[in-house]
Scaffold this motif. Structure first.
Motif, PDB file in Angstrom:
ATOM      1  N   MET A   1       0.823  -1.192   0.000  1.00  0.00           N
ATOM      2  CA  MET A   1       0.000   0.000   0.000  1.00  0.00           C
ATOM      3  C   MET A   1       0.869   1.259   0.000  1.00  0.00           C
ATOM      4  SD  MET A   1      -3.397   0.379   0.084  1.00  0.00           S
ATOM      5  CE  MET A   1      -4.150  -0.865   1.054  1.00  0.00           C
ATOM      6  N   THR A   2       2.025   1.199   0.683  1.00  0.00           N
ATOM      7  CA  THR A   2       2.913   2.358   0.677  1.00  0.00           C
ATOM      8  C   THR A   2       3.454   2.603  -0.731  1.00  0.00           C
ATOM      9  OG1 THR A   2       4.786   0.980   1.335  1.00  0.00           O
ATOM     10  CG2 THR A   2       3.602   2.113   3.085  1.00  0.00           C
ATOM     11  N   ASP A   3       3.673   1.526  -1.482  1.00  0.00           N
ATOM     12  CA  ASP A   3       4.135   1.686  -2.861  1.00  0.00           C
ATOM     13  C   ASP A   3       3.081   2.368  -3.724  1.00  0.00           C
ATOM     14  OD1 ASP A   3       6.486   0.407  -2.205  1.00  0.00           O
ATOM     15  OD2 ASP A   3       5.772  -1.556  -2.842  1.00  0.00           O
ATOM     16  N   LEU A   4       1.833   2.055  -3.487  1.00  0.00           N
ATOM     17  CA  LEU A   4       0.742   2.680  -4.228  1.00  0.00           C
ATOM     18  C   LEU A   4       0.703   4.174  -3.952  1.00  0.00           C
ATOM     19  CD1 LEU A   4      -1.857   2.514  -5.954  1.00  0.00           C
ATOM     20  CD2 LEU A   4      -3.095   2.043  -3.837  1.00  0.00           C
ATOM     21  N   ILE A   5       0.795   4.550  -2.692  1.00  0.00           N
ATOM     22  CA  ILE A   5       0.777   5.969  -2.325  1.00  0.00           C
ATOM     23  C   ILE A   5       1.973   6.684  -2.940  1.00  0.00           C
ATOM     24  CG2 ILE A   5       0.866   7.603  -0.414  1.00  0.00           C
ATOM     25  CD1 ILE A   5      -0.448   5.391   1.304  1.00  0.00           C
ATOM     26  N   GLN A   6       3.137   6.069  -2.833  1.00  0.00           N
ATOM     27  CA  GLN A   6       4.343   6.690  -3.360  1.00  0.00           C
ATOM     28  C   GLN A   6       4.274   6.850  -4.882  1.00  0.00           C
ATOM     29  OE1 GLN A   6       7.679   4.707  -1.595  1.00  0.00           O
ATOM     30  NE2 GLN A   6       8.700   6.654  -1.255  1.00  0.00           N
ATOM     31  N   SER A  11       4.242  11.123  -8.959  1.00  0.00           N
ATOM     32  CA  SER A  11       3.886  11.634 -10.281  1.00  0.00           C
ATOM     33  C   SER A  11       3.270  13.027 -10.212  1.00  0.00           C
ATOM     34  CB  SER A  11       2.925  10.670 -10.977  1.00  0.00           C
ATOM     35  OG  SER A  11       1.709  10.608 -10.277  1.00  0.00           O
ATOM     36  N   LEU A  12       2.857  13.460  -9.023  1.00  0.00           N
ATOM     37  CA  LEU A  12       2.219  14.770  -8.874  1.00  0.00           C
ATOM     38  C   LEU A  12       3.189  15.885  -8.507  1.00  0.00           C
ATOM     39  CD1 LEU A  12      -0.915  13.755  -6.777  1.00  0.00           C
ATOM     40  CD2 LEU A  12      -0.874  14.345  -9.187  1.00  0.00           C
ATOM     41  N   PRO A  16      10.179  14.572  -6.226  1.00  0.00           N
ATOM     42  CA  PRO A  16       9.799  13.202  -5.849  1.00  0.00           C
ATOM     43  C   PRO A  16      10.770  12.538  -4.882  1.00  0.00           C
ATOM     44  CG  PRO A  16      10.605  13.260  -8.097  1.00  0.00           C
ATOM     45  CD  PRO A  16      10.495  14.686  -7.640  1.00  0.00           C
ATOM     46  N   GLU A  17      11.986  13.048  -4.778  1.00  0.00           N
ATOM     47  CA  GLU A  17      12.948  12.462  -3.846  1.00  0.00           C
ATOM     48  C   GLU A  17      12.603  12.761  -2.392  1.00  0.00           C
ATOM     49  OE1 GLU A  17      14.298  16.558  -4.931  1.00  0.00           O
ATOM     50  OE2 GLU A  17      13.708  14.832  -6.121  1.00  0.00           O
ATOM     51  N   ASN A  18      11.718  13.720  -2.152  1.00  0.00           N
ATOM     52  CA  ASN A  18      11.343  14.083  -0.785  1.00  0.00           C
ATOM     53  C   ASN A  18      10.037  13.438  -0.333  1.00  0.00           C
ATOM     54  OD1 ASN A  18      13.600  15.694  -0.573  1.00  0.00           O
ATOM     55  ND2 ASN A  18      12.538  17.552  -1.172  1.00  0.00           N
ATOM     56  N   VAL A  19       9.486  12.548  -1.116  1.00  0.00           N
ATOM     57  CA  VAL A  19       8.237  11.869  -0.745  1.00  0.00           C
ATOM     58  C   VAL A  19       8.565  10.727   0.207  1.00  0.00           C
ATOM     59  CG1 VAL A  19       6.290  10.516  -1.581  1.00  0.00           C
ATOM     60  CG2 VAL A  19       7.092  12.485  -2.894  1.00  0.00           C
ATOM     61  N   THR A  35       4.690  12.607   3.857  1.00  0.00           N
ATOM     62  CA  THR A  35       5.479  13.825   4.000  1.00  0.00           C
ATOM     63  C   THR A  35       6.055  14.171   2.637  1.00  0.00           C
ATOM     64  OG1 THR A  35       6.071  13.114   6.236  1.00  0.00           O
ATOM     65  CG2 THR A  35       7.350  14.913   5.282  1.00  0.00           C
ATOM     66  N   VAL A  36       5.854  15.413   2.222  1.00  0.00           N
ATOM     67  CA  VAL A  36       6.377  15.887   0.942  1.00  0.00           C
ATOM     68  C   VAL A  36       7.127  17.200   1.164  1.00  0.00           C
ATOM     69  CG1 VAL A  36       4.588  14.798  -0.462  1.00  0.00           C
ATOM     70  CG2 VAL A  36       4.232  17.101   0.379  1.00  0.00           C
ATOM     71  N   HIS A  37       7.818  17.652   0.124  1.00  0.00           N
ATOM     72  CA  HIS A  37       8.512  18.937   0.162  1.00  0.00           C
ATOM     73  C   HIS A  37       7.486  20.042   0.387  1.00  0.00           C
ATOM     74  CE1 HIS A  37      10.903  22.348  -1.313  1.00  0.00           C
ATOM     75  NE2 HIS A  37      11.950  21.609  -0.932  1.00  0.00           N
ATOM     76  N   GLN A  38       7.884  21.089   1.091  1.00  0.00           N
ATOM     77  CA  GLN A  38       6.961  22.174   1.421  1.00  0.00           C
ATOM     78  C   GLN A  38       6.344  22.808   0.175  1.00  0.00           C
ATOM     79  OE1 GLN A  38       6.092  22.887   4.522  1.00  0.00           O
ATOM     80  NE2 GLN A  38       4.695  24.497   3.900  1.00  0.00           N
TER      81      GLN A  38
END
Length: 76
Positions: A1-6, A11-12, A16-19, A35-38
């Motif tokens: 499930m974590t792979d699905l979220i990632q 892609s959004l 992407p390295e900060n996801v 957690t994503v980049h600000q």
């Protein structure tokens, strides 16, 4: 499930390295903390929370056969 979220979130966003997706399980509830980049926070939430709601809908559908509740928390 974590792979699905990632996969969905990377892609959004522009960074992407900060996801980072972490999983916590409490009883029959799975909580995923995203957690994503600000700078990408608005892209993940979307206008009036539409993108976040769509991601949660996909998670609910994917977790329906596991008999567990799923929550997605978007961290700042």
């Amino acid at each position: 499930m974590t792979d699905l979220i990632q996969t969905i979130v990377t892609s959004l966003v522009d960074h992407p390295e900060n996801v980072v997706v972490t999983e916590k399980e409490t009883g029959n509830v799975l909580t995923y903390q995203l957690t994503v980049h600000q700078d990408d926070l608005g892209k993940v939430i979307g206008k009036q929370g539409r993108i976040a709601k769509a991601i949660r809908t996909v998670l609910f559908a994917a977790a329906s056969h596991e008999n567990k509740r799923v929550q997605l928390e978007i961290m700042e």
